[in-house]
Motif scaffolding. Structure first.
Motif, PDB file in Angstrom:
ATOM      1  N   HIS A 148      13.277   8.043  -1.264  1.00  0.00           N
ATOM      2  CA  HIS A 148      12.797   9.150  -2.135  1.00  0.00           C
ATOM      3  C   HIS A 148      12.637   8.619  -3.462  1.00  0.00           C
ATOM      4  N   PHE A 193       9.031  13.161  -4.814  1.00  0.00           N
ATOM      5  CA  PHE A 193       9.787  13.995  -5.463  1.00  0.00           C
ATOM      6  C   PHE A 193       8.857  14.675  -6.354  1.00  0.00           C
ATOM      7  N   TYR A 226      14.562  21.662  -0.328  1.00  0.00           N
ATOM      8  CA  TYR A 226      14.278  20.264  -0.183  1.00  0.00           C
ATOM      9  C   TYR A 226      14.681  19.744   1.344  1.00  0.00           C
TER      10      TYR A 226
END
Length: 594
Positions: A148, A193, A226
């Motif tokens: 991430h 992200f 998410y």
């Protein structure tokens, strides 16, 4: 198993699933028969607090029919765990390593006046550190990695000037991601992200107070959004990515009912907001097809009448854009089974889109492995409703991705001709197939790696070699690496098979053999084996050794070596003594020079 309901309330309540947020409770499994779930070890680490993220990851795993055993590194011990070969991380040997980075750990505090060249050098160093870490994890424990990367900080400082300042945090992060993306990534799945922040809202998903109070990488309220993003990355890591988009017609690709309203009565194109919204949705679908997503229709309709909708002026899509067209009065679950069979892909590779909630519910109940999207309300929102599932998230494109729609259309044409053929040899002969099996060129290596990473059915060992490993095989002149391409009278299928054989004394040991499902059962495997035998005989090889490791999806090639004349020499070992080979295998593929 249908998708679990996921809300902000369910995330903190996973105590029944996770004990202390680190590991699945043995024997406490509230989601049906535990034996039907695939067991997977997932380790989460990074420069943030990951407890709440772990709960969302657990939900995502369950929705992908996986029972995860989740462990976490202690906060602040991420790099120690990676660098220390005696750490608990390596003793666990996770199947999936989830890394979560915050922006503060990735950027350099440098003067605003730092030149572009100096910034580039700083980013190159950071990228090499991350690549080295990925390599260490991949080689030392074999884990698939999901990394991430954070959004940039929310302060804009001096506005537009800051966006283009080489030393700005935003530019550093963007440059770092581009450096990593363009490198050999060892199969790493990158979760951006930054893009998620644009879609969900940066302030809503990444509020500074959550970082300062608990070092959280994402707001708890954003975790439900998410979960589908993580699921998509998980499918990529496990090579179970969605491949096909199956669409209803009436009130999905156009407004109205073609059987009742006729071509003139349906809404698509220009003239009013509803027609424009349906045209925009078709354009979106067309863009997906251009990027390698297979399109199909599953509609309750008269097929001849249904197809006329694509003749209407303003329709972006045409009948030829669909690799399968199932229009009948049967139930949608049966239609989807037919489509998967026709395309020769698994049901779990399909995403089904329909405006009818009853049809969506039926498919969820009967075929839970299919991703289902219920289109609801204003057609202007249809694109967003499909996008919320993150169904199609490629890490990189290959040239073959852009030609996939055409390739499946060629396959459909060939199958139609097969129905008219009197016998199989006549049909195969009529295809006028031309094949090559040669050492890969530099431009083909990416596709060679991609085939091994993505192919599940014709994949005898499922080893998933990365680019570095493939190049290692090619660097040894004793090994054989074949990139195999096929053409027929309907068009060029491109590079559709890869065979890698490693020299072991007087043997050639086949360590990878994959083939696209588009060209199964055409005697192309016989063509490739003939070429491997020719090469082996020229090199005075005594035997060719093949192995088969069964998976849930590769039963189609369980008897491949037997069909090719190999003799079984163990549970999963097959041997072809070249002294016994007196004639080439029968094939309907003609060799052409490179």
């Amino acid at each position: 198993m249908s998708d679990l309901p996921l809300s902000a309330k369910i995330i903190p309540g996973l105590g029944d699933i996770l004990s202390t947020g680190t590991r699945i409770v043995a024997g406490a499994w509230p989601f049906g028969e535990a034996d039907s779930f695939r067991e997977l070890k997932v380790h989460i680490m990074g420069t943030t607090t990951t407890d709440m993220l772990a709960r969302a990851i657990a939900i995502g795993c369950v929705q992908e029919n996986i029972r995860p055993h989740i462990t976490q590194s202690l906060y602040g011990s991420f790099m120690q765990d990676v660098l220390n070969p005696a750490s608990e991380f390596y003793s666990i040997k996770p199947d999936i390593a989830v890394i979560v980075s915050d922006w503060r750990s990735l950027v350099a505090d440098i003067p605003a006046s730092t030149s572009e060249e100096d910034v580039s050098a700083i980013i190159d160093k950071k990228a090499n550190e991350i690549l080295s870490m990925w390599r260490r994890i991949s080689q030392n424990c074999g884990a698939k990695i999901i990394h991430h990367f954070p959004p940039p900080p929310q302060f804009r400082l001096t506005g537009v000037a800051e966006q283009y300042l080489p030393a700005s945090y935003t530019n550093q992060l963007q440059l770092l991601l581009r450096r990593l993306w363009s490198a050999e990534t060892f199969g790493v799945q990158i979760i951006d992200f930054g893009q998620f922040a644009l879609e969900y809202g940066n302030a809503a998903a990444f509020a500074p107070r959550s970082w300062y109070s608990a070092k959280l990488p994402i707001e708890n309220s954003a975790l439900p959004a998410y979960v589908p993003l993580f699921r998509s990355a998980l499918r990529g890591a496990l090579n179970t990515a969605k491949k096909a988009l199956v669409l209803d017609l009436d009130n999905t690709l156009w407004g109205g009912v073609i059987g009742d309203d006729g071509v003139d009565g349906i809404k698509i194109g220009s003239g009013d907001a509803v027609s424009e919204a349906y045209a925009a949705f078709q354009s979106y679908v067309k863009l997906l097809a251009d990027r390698g997503i297979i399109l199909a229709v599953c509609s309750k309709n008269n097929p001849d009448i249904a197809k006329t909708g694509f003749d209407k002026s303003g329709s972006i899509l045409k009948v030829g854009d669909f690799a399968a067209f199932e229009a009948s009065w049967g139930d949608k679950a049966s239609g989807l089974r037919k489509i998967a069979k026709q395309l020769n892909i698994g049901l779990d590779a399909l995403v089904f889109v329909d405006d009818n909630p009853a049809e969506c519910t039926l498919v969820q109940q009967e075929l839970p492995q299919i991703g289902t999207v219920h289109l609801d309300g204003d057609p202007a929102d249809f694109i967003a409703q499909v996008e919320q599932g993150y169904w199609f998230q490629f890490q990189k494109y290959s040239r073959d991705d852009f030609a996939r729609t055409q390739a499946y259309a060629m396959r459909a044409a060939a199958l139609a001709e097969q129905d008219d053929a009197s016998d199989l040899p006549s049909y195969l002969r009529s295809l006028e197939m031309l094949g090559q099996a040669v050492r890969p060129s530099e431009g083909q290596i990416e596709r060679v790696v991609q085939l091994g990473q993505k192919t599940n059915q014709f994949n005898l060992l499922t080893q998933r070699f990365d680019e570095q490993t493939v190049r290692g095989f090619m660097a040894d002149d004793g090994n054989v690496v074949l990139a195999c391409s096929l053409k027929d009278k309907f068009g060029d299928h491109g590079l559709v098979s890869v065979l890698i054989a490693q020299k072991q004394n007087d043997d050639l040991d086949i360590v990878e053999w994959t083939m696209s499902c588009r060209v199964f059962s055409r005697t192309f495997e016989q063509f490739i084996m003939n070429e491997l035998i020719r090469i082996a005989q020229e090199r005075n090889i005594r035997r060719i050794v093949g192995r088969f490791k069964a998976t849930a999806k590769n039963s189609v090639v369980a008897d491949l070596y037997e069909r090719l004349g190999f003799v079984r020499e163990g549970d999963d070992v097959w041997v072809l003594n070249l002294a016994d080979v007196t004639a080439p295998l029968e094939t309907y593929v003609t060799a052409v020079s490179a």
